[in-house]
Structure formats: C-alpha cells, structure tokens
Design a protein around this motif. Sequence first.
Motif, PDB file in Angstrom:
ATOM      1  N   SER A  96      -0.175  -3.123   6.784  1.00 16.54           N
ATOM      2  CA  SER A  96      -1.358  -2.595   6.120  1.00 16.54           C
ATOM      3  C   SER A  96      -1.345  -1.072   6.272  1.00 16.54           C
ATOM      4  N   VAL A  97      -1.461  -0.365   5.139  1.00 17.78           N
ATOM      5  CA  VAL A  97      -1.484   1.105   5.141  1.00 17.78           C
ATOM      6  C   VAL A  97      -2.860   1.519   4.636  1.00 17.78           C
ATOM      7  N   ARG A  98      -3.639   2.148   5.493  1.00 19.82           N
ATOM      8  CA  ARG A  98      -5.009   2.470   5.105  1.00 19.82           C
ATOM      9  C   ARG A  98      -5.276   3.957   5.232  1.00 19.82           C
ATOM     10  N   SER A  99      -5.902   4.503   4.203  1.00 18.72           N
ATOM     11  CA  SER A  99      -6.465   5.842   4.340  1.00 18.72           C
ATOM     12  C   SER A  99      -7.894   5.737   3.844  1.00 18.72           C
ATOM     13  N   SER A 100      -8.641   6.842   3.808  1.00 19.53           N
ATOM     14  CA  SER A 100     -10.078   6.709   3.568  1.00 19.53           C
ATOM     15  C   SER A 100     -10.365   5.998   2.246  1.00 19.53           C
TER      16      SER A 100
END
Lengths: 367, 367
Positions: A96-100
């Motif tokens: 999982s790659v999360r940014s705002s």
Amino acid sequence: MKITCTQENLSYGLQVVSHVASKNVSLPILSNVLLKAEKGGLVLITTNLEIGLVCKVRGKVEQEGAITVQAKTLSDYVSLLPKENIELEIKDQALSVRSSKSKTNMKGMEATEFPLIPEVESKSKHFIKAKDLKEALTAVVFAVAFDETRPEISGVYFNFDKDILTLVSTDSYRLAEKKASLTKPSEKKSSVIVPIRTTQELIRILGEENDEVVVSGNENQIVFSLGDIKLTSRVIEGQYPDYQQIIPTEHKTRILVNTNEFINTIKRASLFCKPGSNDIELKFNQAAGEIEVTAANLQVGESEARQEAKIEGVDNDIVLNYRFLLDGLQNINDENCSLDINTNSNPGLLKPIKGEDYRYIIMPIKQ
Amino acid sequence: MKITCTQENLSYGLQVVSHVASKNVSLPILSNVLLKAEKGGLVLITTNLEIGLVCKVRGKVEQEGAITVQAKTLSDYVSLLPKENIELEIKDQALSVRSSKSKTNMKGMEATEFPLIPEVESKSKHFIKAKDLKEALTAVVFAVAFDETRPEISGVYFNFDKDILTLVSTDSYRLAEKKASLTKPSEKKSSVIVPIRTTQELIRILGEENDEVVVSGNENQIVFSLGDIKLTSRVIEGQYPDYQQIIPTEHKTRILVNTNEFINTIKRASLFCKPGSNDIELKFNQAAGEIEVTAANLQVGESEARQEAKIEGVDNDIVLNYRFLLDGLQNINDENCSLDINTNSNPGLLKPIKGEDYRYIIMPIKQ
C-alpha cells in the motif's frame, strides 16, 4: 513493514534501481524491486542476475519487513506524486502506497523469492572521483565488441596501477584507451574485464560531481559504491588481449589538425560513400599543408574536401571507415588532435595534442 | 547556371524545403530539390505532389539555369560547410558545389522533369501572425483522424470569419477547437479542410515570430506565404461535419481544477489501467470538493487518487480514455481548467477558465 519517506528520496532511489529490473519470461520476479524496511531506513534492490543494484533511502521505520513489486510501475507512480511524505505498508501481500491525496495497492511477490545479491569479499580497493570515472568510461564504451564468440573483448578492461586507472576497449577494428587519476594510490596492481552492460549502468548512475566512488572486488565480482548506491557485477573471465603491442610507436607521417573542423570535413565526405560502405580516402600532402578527403558514389556523386592541417614527415594516404574515425575524433577532448600514420596497411594512432590520457587506434581498410 | 550564396542562406533554404522531398519508388525525382537560378537569386523547390514548397535564397547570379539533385544529401552537405560563400554551377549535368576548401559534384536530373507547382488563382486572402498560427495548429493537430475512409475528418478545418480563424479537428472520439486572431478582418467568410501532413509541415516551418503569414487560395488549393517561403497544398474536398451541434451547451456538473495537478493525477491512475485498455473512472463529489480517479488491473494492483477540485452542481461520474483526456489537458494554456459533465453517456467539455479560445470535447466510454 511500515515506513514513511519523502517523495524526493523515494523517487530518486527508485529511479536509480528500476532501470536494471526488466521483463524476464522465465523469472518474472526480475521485473520487480525488493523493498526492505530495516533499521535506518528503506533498502531498494534490483538485479538482472548479472548486475545487482542496491540503494538506501532514508525513512522512518515503524515496522520492519520486505516485499517485491513491479519496479517500473512503482517508480513511475512515485515520480508523479506531489512532494510530500509517502507511507509504504504491506497489507494482504500487497504494497500500500499512501500520500495525503492518493493511495494505491500494488500486487506483490514474496521477498523470499527474490534472488540474493552476493556479498563480495574484497581483495582490493580503489578510489576515484565519480565524474572522472564517468568521463573515462564514456570515452571508451562505444568501442566494445558486441561479439559473443570473443567474450574477453565484450567488456571494458580496467587496470589499476599506482594512482592511475587505465580503461581499454576494442572490437578489433579500433581500440580506445583512456587514463584517469585515482584519488589515492592503489595498494597493489589489479585488472579486470567489466561487462559492457555494467559500464552503461555506471555511466547512467554516476553524476558530474566530485563524490568518491569506491571500487572493490575479487576475481569473480566487482563492486562500485557511491554514497547510498552499491552496484555489484560479475566480471568477465579470461585474458584481455595484450593490446600494447598493436599501439604504433613510430610514424612516417604525423598530421596535426583542428578537431572540430576535421569532424565536419569527414561528415561531408561521408554523404558520398558507396551504399553499404563507410570507406573514405585520406591523402596527406605535406607541401600543401592539407588533408584531402574523398568519397564517391555512382548514384549521388563525388566529394573532395581539403582540410588545412600541418603535415610532418612524408606524403601518405590511407582508407578508413569514417564512422570509426568519427567515434575517435568525437572523444578527443582537445581543440587540436594528431594522427600518426605509417603505411596504408598499418593502424593509425589518434590522440589529443595536449596530454597523453587518450589514445585511439584505428585499422585501415585494405584496398 | 552559376550562382554564389552564403552558406547560412543556402543551408536555411535547403532545410526548409528538403523535408518535403522523400523517396518515391515510382517517381524518384520527388526525392530531389529543384534549384533555379534566376534574376534576384536562387529558388529552391520540393514537392510530394500534395504539398509544394518554394523558398527563395538571395544570391549573385552569373548565369541563369536549373537542375535537380538529391535534396537531403545537398542539405546535409551544405549544413556541414563552414560559414563562407558557396558557388553552385551546372557542369556535365551535375551540380558542382564549391567553397574555398571543398568541392563536390552531385549527380543531377533534368529540371524539365520536375513536377510543376500549380500557380493558384486566389479568391480570398487572410493575414495572421506566424506564432499565432503555429500555436493554434499545435493545439488541434493531434486530434485529426487517421481514417482514410472518412477523408473529410483527415485534416484540420479552417474557418475564417471577420477577424477570427477557427481551427477544428476530430477523430469522432474527441474534438478540439481553437480560435486565433487575424491581423486584419477577412473580406469574406471562407472555410477549407487542410490535410494533416500540410499542417504538420506548417508547424515545422512557422517560427515563434510575429512575421505575418498570408493565407490565400480557392476551392482546390491553399497557399501559405511567409517571407521568402511559399507552401502550396491541395485541400480536402467534402463537407466538414456540423460539429457545433455536439458541443454541450448545458451541464449538470462543472468541475474547476488545477490543470497540472489534474494531469499528474490522471497519469498516476493510468499506470493501473487494464492491459490494452485506457479506461479510468472519474467520480465528482461536490461535498468533499474532490475528484476521485480510479483504475485497477489484476496483475499490477489498483489506484485511487483524490484530486482537490471545486465541484458545482450534482455529484456525477464518467469513464474516459485517459490518453484522450491528457491530450486535451496538455493543450489547456491556463493554470486552471473546467470540465462540464452531463451524464456518463454524454460528451464532456474541457476548456481553460480564462478565455473561450479553446474547447475540447471528449466522448465517454460506455460501460
């Protein structure tokens, strides 16, 4: 695994390593990058089984762990994210790659299936500035043979001796030799043949900076370390040809000429080569102070160009492959160059007028 | 024929015209440039039978005459000569090109065998700045159909009306319309369909300057004149589709968004499209002030990106071809853009927020 990095650091690291990952039908995991979160940050690893590339990226580790995902997709994705913190986490065997504002789940393959990059026991260590190594490699890499029947010339020959690294390449029609200074003298002489693909990756990774590259290794492996990047490669077994014996030590004619003007004159003549041939004829006329470059072709016409030059010694002539001549001229890092000729069946020697750090030997075409 | 020109002038002229000359098996002379020395200078002419390109080059004529030689070879040759005077002369049906240090003889073909560029009787005349025409063409040319079964949309529609030139292109999946100002009002309305190849040549030739282009022609031919360059082209017969009727005039949802951020969000989602598909789904959430862009693919994974935007009207959704959407967004010459949506089976309308000079209509993918 759970770790937070900045977009800039992660994107830089992925761009460094993802180039080595490539599609491989029999071993699909080779198109993946291995991500390992461990104390101190994130380690990115790719390999094509010949080259292994490792890049460390700073990050805040909340939980250690490892996974592999498609290198190119992850690299492209991260490069398009805004400059902010990115959180990487393993969930249900996916990354999982999360940014705002964005999140993605990338299908993963087990880290345990990823090929190991060998730890190399180093027998020698050499030190050179990144930009010097890059410049030297660029000046020889084009002349490496793409000849699988002669593996010993399908790479660049590295020779470390005292404070000088000498690089050599040849395809048996021409030979390029470039010397570069080491930042400290090597403890002992050593030499190795590095595969062309490895040298191309090095040229891509090395910057124009003064950062130091540490070159280490043994008879089977070579390692280039530059800051947080480590490139490990197999080396080519075998004996590099004793090239010193073919470098002409005498000449009957020496030609001194402006490098760029000579390049343009050769290019003009090349337009009139016979189809399928790269032959141009050069005549050196001492009294006129000229090189005459000619080529002719029944369909297009003929060209005769005179190039001002200082000719020392006897009048002479030679037929050369214009592409090979241009390759050499374009790597002369000097306003003027010299070309030494003996007979029209002996090799010519091209070099800058200033300095002895570059030599380019070119075989004539026999008529 | 005997004429002297500067290398700069001759090289520029040859570079302008030689691009149109190309290999043609049944008519080999089409790969040649026609050189005509006549009062006032040298005229260079090339044609591919659809486009004729003429460029005048200043020169000192000693003897009039004409010959044709291979355009690309002559252009490459002259571009490599030093900046000095060049003498062109016909000798034994060959073109002799001489400068102080070089001479070449190029095989020629008779000027009389070269196809004539038609003299066009002009029924209308329009005036526009070169850079404005170039910018407008660039904003529409990518959406022209490469569909030989529908010739009327295989070109760019030009419509001159008062002091506005409107350019339109479509491939039936999307449509681009761009308006540009003429430097004087046209005397009468006129419209014409110009083949895509002609518009591509125009983009190549037109500079970024304020020089005026004169557009003239009749129902069969169009002529673009810019200084010493004249491009003549056939036009496409037929009626351009009545495109005004497909431009949405109402909308249920209007999305206002930062153009570059939206481009990056779409690109990120596109990495996760299904193989062979370009579909991405966009959902517009008025309360959250967000566009949600999603794509998923069994092999790679899924992506969900939220893009800040001002949503006016009702919540809505649509599936679009991401390449077509990017084509439009990349031609929005404004920091912010608006997208008008009705239902998921009606076309969307994309335009800059400032000004009404660009409109881009995109058809949805029906699920």
